[in-house]
Design an enzyme around this catalytic site. Structure first.
Site: not given
Length: 448
Positions: A291, A392
């Site tokens: 990340d 998403c």
């Protein structure tokens, strides 16, 4: 009168008004809530969620009642919030069952809302000169409510509570489904759990919840849905790592990526770690959790420990996914989960501030970033390996169009039929889990 556990409505209105103002000036609701005193945070969060889900209507009502936008932004936010609460109060007064299926809706008497809104203005020096205006506008709305609502709802932004450009894009992309997508966004999402099969089973968790008098059910897979949301600390076995909170559509990722024991797997853009944990629950793998935000990787580590998954070989690395020199050791991966950054347009019912934070130009910017990340990650995948592309979002530029462009540029990429592709937001029923909006594409690299 307020108590230690129940702050005065005037305090809640002020805190929520600040949240609305800060969202409209570019701050996320999460960041705004973090700056809110704990004594009022929970109540202000509930108010802010409701206000942001209906902010388009509030903006148009305020414009009709006060055509010139107030120079004091906190007054504008307070007025919009109070107008929505008055509307709720009137509807509830007319029909006591109007919100029986929406326990999270803030309901007060009309008199209480007006009184406490004025009290909120009185308590702040910059708002005090406007308390009479606030009182007069709210009382006019009460008198002319039906006519004002009829006029306001002629505007698409007020009708659908999304920016006009957002509505137009959904109309174009989903001519048969755009209204449902927008309607779902107005309804709070259920609290959905993913059972950690290494520690528990769906049947065992449902029995435990029934014993605790928490109504819940399972639509299948590892999913359990609570009939009514509540703080995770009030749900049994959280500390035991028996379950995680994860939307049912998000759970598809962990099931769709083919992994088996011993594989070397990359979870790119891993934080906060829900999908990371799901992969570790499924198989004993050698996992790299990547990340760009080192602080958010701490959440990944905490989730892994709580769920009892630290026995797996997991490396946490903080770096941009597209910058291979910053994190990749040159050893290729058997499988990659690429849950890439996006506009998050598919999760607006859980994060109602997103629709007001985004700009139309953000779509092109995130699509360009996704393209760079995909290209870089593909080069780290073994021949015959699998890459699952996830966003998403419900915007085609971040889903279907991105996929088509990638396939055109990478002849060694094969789209597998297991991909559900675009998953649209849906309501929860006993026939379906009712998840958020996601895009999935499962790709396999051809053998060399």
């Amino acid at each position: 009168m307020s108590t230690a556990s129940q702050p005065a409505l005037a305090q809640v209105l002020l805190a929520s008004a600040r949240h609305i103002h800060e969202v409209l000036t570019g701050s996320s609701l999460t960041d705004s809530l973090a700056r809110t005193p704990t004594s009022v945070r929970a109540a202000a969060q509930a108010h802010s969620f409701y206000a942001l889900r209906h902010l388009g209507l509030a903006q148009e009502l305020r414009r009709l009642l006060v055509p010139r936008q107030p120079k004091e932004p906190l007054l504008d936010a307070l007025l919009m919030e109070a107008l929505l609460l008055v509307d709720v109060a009137v509807r509830f007064q007319a029909d006591r069952t109007a919100f029986s299926d929406r326990p999270e809706t803030p309901i007060y008497s009309v008199h209480t809302v007006v009184d406490q809104a004025v009290e909120a203005a009185q308590s702040q020096r910059q708002l005090r000169p406007f308390k009479n205006l606030l009182n007069a506008v709210l009382r006019r709305f009460i008198r002319e409510r039906d006519a004002l609502l009829e006029q306001a709802l002629k505007k698409p932004v007020a009708r659908w509570n999304h920016p006009a450009w957002w509505v137009q894009r959904l109309k174009k992309a989903y001519p048969n489904d755009w209204q449902q997508i927008l309607q779902v966004a107005a309804i709070p999402a259920p609290l959905t759990l993913r059972v950690n099969q290494r520690r528990c089973s769906v049947a065992r968790l449902l029995a435990l919840l029934e014993q605790a008098q928490i109504p819940a059910w399972s639509p299948g897979h590892d999913t359990v849905i609570l009939q009514q949301a509540r703080p995770v600390q009030q749900i049994p076995a959280f500390d035991l790592g028996w379950w995680s909170v994860q939307d049912s559509s998000a759970q598809i990722a962990g099931r769709l990526l083919p992994i088996t024991d011993g594989m070397r797997v990359l979870d790119a853009c891993a934080a906060p770690g829900g999908k990371t944990a799901h992969l570790l629950e499924r198989a004993d793998i050698d996992l790299v959790a990547l990340d760009v935000d080192a602080s958010r990787l701490e959440r990944v580590s905490e989730n892994i420990q709580r769920l009892g998954l630290e026995g797996n070989h997991v490396q946490l690395k903080a770096a941009p996914a597209q910058d291979l020199n910053a994190w990749w050791d040159g050893v290729p991966f058997d499988a990659i989960l690429a849950d890439v950054p996006c506009t998050a347009a598919g999760i607006v019912r859980r994060h109602p501030d997103i629709r007001w934070l985004r700009r139309e130009s953000d779509i092109q910017a995130t699509a360009a970033l996704q393209q760079h990340i995909l290209k870089a990650l593909w080069s780290t995948l073994k021949p015959t390996g699998h890459l699952l592309y996830v966003t998403c979002s419900v915007f085609p530029e971040e889903g279907q169009q991105q996929l088509e462009q990638f396939l055109a540029q990478h002849p060694d990429a094969v789209l597998l039929p297991e991909s559900p592709l675009q998953v649209l937001p849906s309501l929860t029923t006993h026939d379906q889990a009712g998840g958020d909006g996601f895009f999935y594409a499962l790709l396999q690299k051809s053998a060399q």
